[in-house]
Design a protein around this motif. Structure first.
Motif, PDB file in Angstrom:
ATOM      1  N   GLY A 110      15.815  13.009  26.313  1.00 15.80           N
ATOM      2  CA  GLY A 110      16.333  11.840  27.061  1.00 15.80           C
ATOM      3  C   GLY A 110      16.617  10.486  26.468  1.00 15.80           C
ATOM      4  O   GLY A 110      16.830   9.452  27.211  1.00 15.80           O
ATOM      5  N   ARG A 111      16.028  10.494  25.965  1.00 16.12           N
ATOM      6  CA  ARG A 111      15.572   8.713  24.825  1.00 16.12           C
ATOM      7  C   ARG A 111      16.603   9.094  24.473  1.00 16.12           C
ATOM      8  O   ARG A 111      17.684   9.345  23.642  1.00 16.12           O
ATOM      9  CB  ARG A 111      14.221   9.115  24.314  1.00 16.12           C
ATOM     10  N   PRO A 112      16.987   7.414  24.068  1.00 11.74           N
ATOM     11  CA  PRO A 112      18.171   7.369  23.098  1.00 11.74           C
ATOM     12  C   PRO A 112      18.571   7.478  21.713  1.00 11.74           C
ATOM     13  O   PRO A 112      16.407   7.424  20.983  1.00 11.74           O
ATOM     14  CB  PRO A 112      18.145   5.247  23.430  1.00 11.74           C
ATOM     15  N   MET A 113      18.933   7.963  21.112  1.00 14.14           N
ATOM     16  CA  MET A 113      19.113   8.198  19.472  1.00 14.14           C
ATOM     17  C   MET A 113      18.852   6.921  18.747  1.00 14.14           C
ATOM     18  O   MET A 113      19.034   6.409  18.882  1.00 14.14           O
ATOM     19  CB  MET A 113      20.047   8.950  19.685  1.00 14.14           C
ATOM     20  N   GLU A 114      18.078   7.131  18.290  1.00 10.67           N
ATOM     21  CA  GLU A 114      17.634   6.032  16.886  1.00 10.67           C
ATOM     22  C   GLU A 114      18.405   6.801  15.865  1.00 10.67           C
ATOM     23  O   GLU A 114      19.130   7.399  15.191  1.00 10.67           O
ATOM     24  CB  GLU A 114      16.412   6.302  16.117  1.00 10.67           C
ATOM     25  N   ILE A 115      19.404   5.299  15.301  1.00  6.63           N
ATOM     26  CA  ILE A 115      20.645   5.261  14.417  1.00  6.63           C
ATOM     27  C   ILE A 115      20.618   3.979  13.238  1.00  6.63           C
ATOM     28  O   ILE A 115      20.123   3.056  13.541  1.00  6.63           O
ATOM     29  CB  ILE A 115      21.472   5.468  15.260  1.00  6.63           C
ATOM     30  N   ALA A 116      20.394   5.229  12.221  1.00 10.16           N
ATOM     31  CA  ALA A 116      19.650   3.828  11.149  1.00 10.16           C
ATOM     32  C   ALA A 116      20.651   4.344   9.766  1.00 10.16           C
ATOM     33  O   ALA A 116      21.858   5.245   9.896  1.00 10.16           O
ATOM     34  CB  ALA A 116      18.563   4.146  10.482  1.00 10.16           C
ATOM     35  N   LEU A 117      21.140   3.483   8.699  1.00  9.68           N
ATOM     36  CA  LEU A 117      21.480   3.040   7.614  1.00  9.68           C
ATOM     37  C   LEU A 117      21.270   2.871   6.287  1.00  9.68           C
ATOM     38  O   LEU A 117      20.842   1.744   6.494  1.00  9.68           O
ATOM     39  CB  LEU A 117      22.894   2.590   7.781  1.00  9.68           C
ATOM     40  N   THR A 118      21.187   3.714   5.347  1.00  9.50           N
ATOM     41  CA  THR A 118      21.411   3.136   4.067  1.00  9.50           C
ATOM     42  C   THR A 118      22.406   2.697   3.462  1.00  9.50           C
ATOM     43  O   THR A 118      23.125   3.354   3.291  1.00  9.50           O
ATOM     44  CB  THR A 118      20.013   4.289   3.402  1.00  9.50           C
ATOM     45  N   THR A 119      22.140   1.543   2.779  1.00  4.04           N
ATOM     46  CA  THR A 119      23.402   0.800   1.650  1.00  4.04           C
ATOM     47  C   THR A 119      23.023   0.469   0.315  1.00  4.04           C
ATOM     48  O   THR A 119      21.611   0.121   0.922  1.00  4.04           O
ATOM     49  CB  THR A 119      23.860  -0.123   3.015  1.00  4.04           C
ATOM     50  N   ASN A 120      24.040   0.031  -0.673  1.00  2.09           N
ATOM     51  CA  ASN A 120      23.453  -0.436  -0.811  1.00  2.09           C
ATOM     52  C   ASN A 120      23.513  -2.335  -0.897  1.00  2.09           C
ATOM     53  O   ASN A 120      23.415  -3.543  -2.335  1.00  2.09           O
ATOM     54  CB  ASN A 120      24.648  -0.757  -2.325  1.00  2.09           C
ATOM     55  N   GLY A 121      24.352  -2.441   0.180  1.00  2.00           N
ATOM     56  CA  GLY A 121      24.369  -4.129   0.407  1.00  2.00           C
ATOM     57  C   GLY A 121      25.792  -4.611   0.551  1.00  2.00           C
ATOM     58  O   GLY A 121      25.817  -5.700   0.643  1.00  2.00           O
ATOM     59  N   VAL A 122      26.399  -3.936  -0.788  1.00  4.72           N
ATOM     60  CA  VAL A 122      27.697  -4.255  -1.210  1.00  4.72           C
ATOM     61  C   VAL A 122      28.942  -5.171   0.023  1.00  4.72           C
ATOM     62  O   VAL A 122      29.118  -5.794  -0.361  1.00  4.72           O
ATOM     63  CB  VAL A 122      28.401  -4.237  -2.654  1.00  4.72           C
ATOM     64  N   LEU A 123      28.818  -4.547   1.069  1.00  3.67           N
ATOM     65  CA  LEU A 123      30.064  -4.723   2.002  1.00  3.67           C
ATOM     66  C   LEU A 123      29.370  -4.989   3.504  1.00  3.67           C
ATOM     67  O   LEU A 123      30.338  -4.681   4.289  1.00  3.67           O
ATOM     68  CB  LEU A 123      29.940  -3.286   2.120  1.00  3.67           C
ATOM     69  N   LEU A 124      28.055  -4.901   3.375  1.00  2.00           N
ATOM     70  CA  LEU A 124      27.312  -5.264   4.531  1.00  2.00           C
ATOM     71  C   LEU A 124      27.613  -6.320   5.581  1.00  2.00           C
ATOM     72  O   LEU A 124      27.684  -6.559   6.581  1.00  2.00           O
ATOM     73  CB  LEU A 124      25.444  -5.198   3.585  1.00  2.00           C
ATOM     74  N   LYS A 125      27.842  -7.541   4.399  1.00  2.00           N
ATOM     75  CA  LYS A 125      27.809  -8.666   4.638  1.00  2.00           C
ATOM     76  C   LYS A 125      29.354  -8.754   5.707  1.00  2.00           C
ATOM     77  O   LYS A 125      29.278  -9.506   7.219  1.00  2.00           O
ATOM     78  CB  LYS A 125      28.153 -10.159   3.541  1.00  2.00           C
ATOM     79  N   ASP A 126      30.275  -8.047   5.555  1.00  2.00           N
ATOM     80  CA  ASP A 126      31.315  -8.163   5.855  1.00  2.00           C
ATOM     81  C   ASP A 126      31.742  -7.232   7.650  1.00  2.00           C
ATOM     82  O   ASP A 126      32.105  -7.094   8.494  1.00  2.00           O
ATOM     83  CB  ASP A 126      32.915  -7.936   5.463  1.00  2.00           C
ATOM     84  N   LYS A 127      30.207  -6.173   7.105  1.00  2.00           N
ATOM     85  CA  LYS A 127      30.255  -5.065   8.718  1.00  2.00           C
ATOM     86  C   LYS A 127      29.041  -4.869   9.089  1.00  2.00           C
ATOM     87  O   LYS A 127      29.301  -4.720  10.050  1.00  2.00           O
ATOM     88  CB  LYS A 127      29.914  -3.902   7.510  1.00  2.00           C
ATOM     89  N   ALA A 128      28.216  -5.698   8.760  1.00  2.00           N
ATOM     90  CA  ALA A 128      26.984  -5.753   9.619  1.00  2.00           C
ATOM     91  C   ALA A 128      27.111  -6.045  11.127  1.00  2.00           C
ATOM     92  O   ALA A 128      26.582  -5.340  12.250  1.00  2.00           O
ATOM     93  CB  ALA A 128      26.293  -7.386   9.544  1.00  2.00           C
ATOM     94  N   ARG A 129      28.213  -6.812  11.692  1.00  2.00           N
ATOM     95  CA  ARG A 129      28.709  -6.998  13.392  1.00  2.00           C
ATOM     96  C   ARG A 129      28.822  -5.556  13.685  1.00  2.00           C
ATOM     97  O   ARG A 129      28.363  -5.537  15.120  1.00  2.00           O
ATOM     98  CB  ARG A 129      29.046  -8.768  13.658  1.00  2.00           C
ATOM     99  N   ALA A 130      29.729  -5.569  13.099  1.00  2.00           N
ATOM    100  CA  ALA A 130      30.331  -4.205  14.113  1.00  2.00           C
ATOM    101  C   ALA A 130      30.196  -3.491  14.100  1.00  2.00           C
ATOM    102  O   ALA A 130      29.853  -2.264  14.839  1.00  2.00           O
ATOM    103  CB  ALA A 130      31.781  -3.541  12.716  1.00  2.00           C
TER     104      ALA A 130
END
Length: 370
Positions: free
Chosen positions: A119-139
């Motif tokens: 019943g706890r919240p699921m932890e959601i993580a993501l691994t990326t090379n970071g190239v597109l992260l600046k534009d997608k981080a907030r979403a």
């Protein structure tokens, strides 16, 4: 000489997993519970890192999976619910480069609504090379992403471009890391694979750069996976050697047992004595952690792998048709996990390195993720 105090290894046992309201954790033949799901959403990448996807193999004509062969988000949600019922409490989105998968934030939003077996919240993580992260981080954060890990193997722009075999400037990745932290995906982790003679000159510059920023830096031993066809022990800079280099310049204090990381973590972590910045060391080759491995991996085409070094997987697609029941899939996965006895890295360590070249097949890293 700066002193270092080692952190004791914390083992995982079947006794730590108790049945819950919505299901019961499953354990394998060695008593290892299933706690982590690494879900690959795409096998393509916008880098051609020399140790993972070298361009001479993964060139313009390489037959990556067509979109029609990838699991849909509906299938991934069904899959995640099944794994959650078996004890998974952390899902890591991987690739390839997962931010190349269109609408990945919508998948994250769906996965974040899945509770764990107790019943706890699921932890959601993501691994990326970071190239597109600046534009997608907030979403990504707004969708429910809990944390992000960025793969970054060099600060020097020339070394970075040479290792990624692209014209991408390292500044773009650094911007993505900064934005991710600013929008609340903190602490951001940075993973660095060290290969002797290639980027071992970057160890101290990386420590200097991220010290005091809130970014948790992790150094990983160069492993015989993915595109590392020329792997050999002579190219491995061990975690202890990396740690000694860092400790020659900075006083490190081992993370106290009371603050120990999540059970099954692969990193032995230290803090800078003066500001508490974290730096960790992952001894995946020199000190294998098979005995505590709680990770299952599902490739973007629906194959379940119970070891990073497996040579074949279990096809989950028969249980992922329209209207599929997570319960039926869970039972199939439970049976498969209960027969798991994987300990490749331990066996590799016992028999030692044989020559400079790898002589056995491995899963394509871009297909199954790290």
């Amino acid at each position: 000489m700066n002193a270092i105090v080692d952190l004791p290894v914390v083992s995982i046992s079947a006794a730590s997993a108790q049945p819950g309201e919505h299901g019961a954790p499953v354990v394998d033949l060695r008593g290892r519970p299933l706690r982590d799901l690494r879900l690959s959403v795409i096998d393509q990448c916008n880098f051609r890192c020399t140790y993972c996807m070298p361009r001479d193999t993964f060139g313009a004509g390489y037959p990556f999976l067509p979109a029609s062969a990838r699991l849909s988000f509906d299938q991934m949600e069904t899959l995640a619910r099944a794994f959650a019922s078996l004890g998974v409490d952390k899902i890591r989105i991987t690739g390839g480069e997962p931010l190349l998968r269109r609408g990945v934030e919508h998948l994250i939003e769906r996965l974040a609504r899945i509770p764990t077996w107790d019943g706890r919240p699921m932890e959601i993580a993501l691994t990326t090379n970071g190239v597109l992260l600046k534009d997608k981080a907030r979403a990504l954060r707004d969708a429910g992403l809990t944390r992000v890990t960025v793969s970054l193997d060099a600060l020097d722009d020339a070394v970075f471009r040479r290792m990624t075999d692209t014209d991408t400037p390292v500044a773009r990745v650094l911007e993505g890391i900064a934005v991710a932290g600013a929008v609340g995906l903190a602490p951001v982790k940075v993973n660095t694979v060290i290969e002797r003679g290639v980027n071992d000159s970057q160890i101290l510059p990386l420590v200097r750069h991220f010290k005091g920023t809130g970014v948790a830096l992790r150094f990983i031993e160069y492993m015989d996976v993915g595109g590392a066809a020329g792997w050999g022990m002579s190219r491995v800079v061990t975690a202890s050697e990396v740690r000694d280099r860092v400790a020659s310049m900075y006083r490190l204090v081992a993370v106290d047992a009371a603050d120990a990381v999540r059970p099954g973590s692969t990193s032995v972590n230290y803090r800078h004595e003066d500001d508490g910045s974290e730096v960790g060391f992952i001894a995946s080759v020199s000190q294998p952690f098979c005995g505590d491995c709680t990770r299952a991996r599902v490739s973007s085409d629906g194959q379940l792998y119970t070891c990073l070094f497996a040579t074949q997987g279990m096809d989950l697609r028969p249980w992922l048709s329209d209207g599929a029941s997570p319960a039926r899939l869970a039972e199939a996965v439970r049976t498969h996990w209960q027969s798991r006895g994987d300990n490749y890295s331990e066996r590799r360590g016992r028999r030692g390195a044989h020559g400079d070249k790898r002589q056995y097949p491995t899963i394509r890293m871009s297909l199954v993720g790290g």
